[in-house]
Enzyme design. Sequence first.
Site, PDB file in Angstrom:
ATOM      1  N   SER A  30       0.830  -1.218   0.000  1.00  0.00           N
ATOM      2  CA  SER A  30       0.000   0.000   0.000  1.00  0.00           C
ATOM      3  C   SER A  30       0.854   1.253   0.000  1.00  0.00           C
ATOM      4  CB  SER A  30      -0.872   0.090   1.265  1.00  0.00           C
ATOM      5  OG  SER A  30      -1.492  -1.099   1.549  1.00  0.00           O
ATOM      6  N   HIS A  61      -4.506  -0.883  -4.439  1.00  0.00           N
ATOM      7  CA  HIS A  61      -3.690  -1.902  -5.104  1.00  0.00           C
ATOM      8  C   HIS A  61      -4.082  -1.937  -6.584  1.00  0.00           C
ATOM      9  CE1 HIS A  61      -2.016  -3.921  -1.482  1.00  0.00           C
ATOM     10  NE2 HIS A  61      -3.069  -3.377  -0.934  1.00  0.00           N
ATOM     11  N   HIS A  83      -4.146 -11.084  -2.313  1.00  0.00           N
ATOM     12  CA  HIS A  83      -4.191 -11.475  -0.899  1.00  0.00           C
ATOM     13  C   HIS A  83      -5.062 -12.710  -0.693  1.00  0.00           C
ATOM     14  CE1 HIS A  83      -3.320  -7.127  -0.863  1.00  0.00           C
ATOM     15  NE2 HIS A  83      -2.608  -7.389   0.203  1.00  0.00           N
ATOM     16  N   TYR A  85      -7.022 -13.127   1.717  1.00  0.00           N
ATOM     17  CA  TYR A  85      -8.354 -12.754   2.224  1.00  0.00           C
ATOM     18  C   TYR A  85      -9.330 -12.390   1.109  1.00  0.00           C
ATOM     19  CZ  TYR A  85      -6.704  -7.896   1.768  1.00  0.00           C
ATOM     20  OH  TYR A  85      -6.208  -6.714   1.295  1.00  0.00           O
ATOM     21  N   GLU A  86      -8.809 -12.194  -0.102  1.00  0.00           N
ATOM     22  CA  GLU A  86      -9.712 -11.866  -1.211  1.00  0.00           C
ATOM     23  C   GLU A  86     -10.520 -13.079  -1.647  1.00  0.00           C
ATOM     24  OE1 GLU A  86      -8.008  -8.824  -4.123  1.00  0.00           O
ATOM     25  OE2 GLU A  86      -6.217  -9.453  -3.049  1.00  0.00           O
ATOM     26  N   ALA A 113       2.379  -3.137   4.258  1.00  0.00           N
ATOM     27  CA  ALA A 113       1.916  -2.323   5.384  1.00  0.00           C
ATOM     28  C   ALA A 113       1.618  -3.295   6.511  1.00  0.00           C
ATOM     29  CB  ALA A 113       0.650  -1.565   4.996  1.00  0.00           C
ATOM     30  N   MET A 211      -1.246  -9.068   6.479  1.00  0.00           N
ATOM     31  CA  MET A 211      -2.098 -10.037   5.781  1.00  0.00           C
ATOM     32  C   MET A 211      -1.483 -10.485   4.454  1.00  0.00           C
ATOM     33  SD  MET A 211      -5.717  -8.098   6.398  1.00  0.00           S
ATOM     34  CE  MET A 211      -6.081  -7.276   7.955  1.00  0.00           C
ATOM     35  N   SER A 212      -0.167 -10.404   4.354  1.00  0.00           N
ATOM     36  CA  SER A 212       0.479 -10.802   3.093  1.00  0.00           C
ATOM     37  C   SER A 212       1.881 -11.311   3.386  1.00  0.00           C
ATOM     38  CB  SER A 212       0.554  -9.600   2.145  1.00  0.00           C
ATOM     39  OG  SER A 212       1.436  -8.619   2.679  1.00  0.00           O
ATOM     40  N   ASN A 235       0.275   1.497  11.592  1.00  0.00           N
ATOM     41  CA  ASN A 235      -0.600   1.737  12.754  1.00  0.00           C
ATOM     42  C   ASN A 235      -0.116   0.863  13.898  1.00  0.00           C
ATOM     43  OD1 ASN A 235      -1.792  -0.419  10.791  1.00  0.00           O
ATOM     44  ND2 ASN A 235      -2.587  -0.960  12.803  1.00  0.00           N
ATOM     45  N   HIS A 247      -8.760   1.111   7.444  1.00  0.00           N
ATOM     46  CA  HIS A 247      -7.934   1.058   6.231  1.00  0.00           C
ATOM     47  C   HIS A 247      -7.467   2.473   5.858  1.00  0.00           C
ATOM     48  CE1 HIS A 247      -6.285  -0.596   2.621  1.00  0.00           C
ATOM     49  NE2 HIS A 247      -7.152  -0.035   1.798  1.00  0.00           N
TER      50      HIS A 247
HETATM   51  N1  HPA Z   1      -3.133  -5.828  11.118  1.00  0.00           N
HETATM   52  C1  HPA Z   1      -3.066  -6.580  10.004  1.00  0.00           C
HETATM   53  N2  HPA Z   1      -2.693  -6.100   8.839  1.00  0.00           N
HETATM   54  C2  HPA Z   1      -2.373  -4.794   8.768  1.00  0.00           C
HETATM   55  C3  HPA Z   1      -2.409  -3.962   9.893  1.00  0.00           C
HETATM   56  C4  HPA Z   1      -2.825  -4.506  11.137  1.00  0.00           C
HETATM   57  O1  HPA Z   1      -2.896  -3.837  12.177  1.00  0.00           O
HETATM   58  N3  HPA Z   1      -2.020  -2.735   9.478  1.00  0.00           N
HETATM   59  C5  HPA Z   1      -1.737  -2.825   8.151  1.00  0.00           C
HETATM   60  N4  HPA Z   1      -1.944  -4.087   7.719  1.00  0.00           N
END
Ligand code: HPA
Length: 274
Positions: A30, A61, A83, A85-86, A113, A211-212, A235, A247
């Site tokens: 990202s 993306h 990903h 999760y998609e 990220a 998540m990747s 974050n 997000h």
């Molecule tokens: N958790 C999972 N995936 C993420 C996060 C998070 O806090 N921040 C950016 N991608």
Amino acid sequence: MNEYTILKNCVEIIKSRTDLVPDIALTLGSGLGYFSENVKVLCEISYSEFPDFPKSTVSGHAGKFVFGYLGSVPVALMNGRVHYYEGYDSVEAVRPVRTLALLGAKKFVLTNAAGGVNLTFKPGTLMLIKDHISSFVPSPLRGRNIDELGVRFPDMSSVYDPDLSTCVTSAAEELGIPLREGVYLQFPGPQYETPAEIRMASALGADAVGMSTAIEATSLNHMGVKVCGISCITNLAAGIAKHKLTHEEVKETSERVSEQFSKLLLESVKRMQD
Ligand code: HPA
């Protein structure tokens, strides 16, 4: 069709469009989409032009390969990734990275990220990935082994190549960009974690969660490709942050850091050249 045939077909699609064989491939997480402005672009191919690629559906993306030169280095960029999760399985999610490796990329830089679990991290911290925990997501090597790509039971004791990692740390030092190191844990997503899951991740030794990346690194290590990884901590992870995760916050931080992150990538790649 077996997975190896699918991958070879994907490689043929690229070869029908460009002769460039990348030395180094980079997956841009990202906010890093603009990194491709550093590249003398020869050819772009959208993932949608590959009948066997899962489609990237996440905002931020773009979902395309960019082939060209970074200085004198032939590179391939993945502008966007697929990903788990998609809704695709791990084998499908790693198809784009495996395609570039099969095309000839011997080195891979994976960026992402991530949420900060290490209490000393702040939003905007850059973290070199030293190791990962992928146990919460099905293996991308599950199913019949593709012997042409690698062995059935690959060693994973050094997924992130020390030499490539040194290129990143020395680049950061020269540029005066603060760089931390840590363990990345991949959760399946798409929901952010609960505070209890983050306490678990911390107890397991994770410094960052996302998540990747871990399944991509696993599949590339299986193929003998040298990998390095850098996370942008966008974050503080759930429960550490005092506010709800969104997000928007992830995109905001990654965009804020993108210029510095791009500089680090550029200088690191220069050092990775043989
Ligand atoms: N958790 C999972 N995936 C993420 C996060 C998070 O806090 N921040 C950016 N991608």
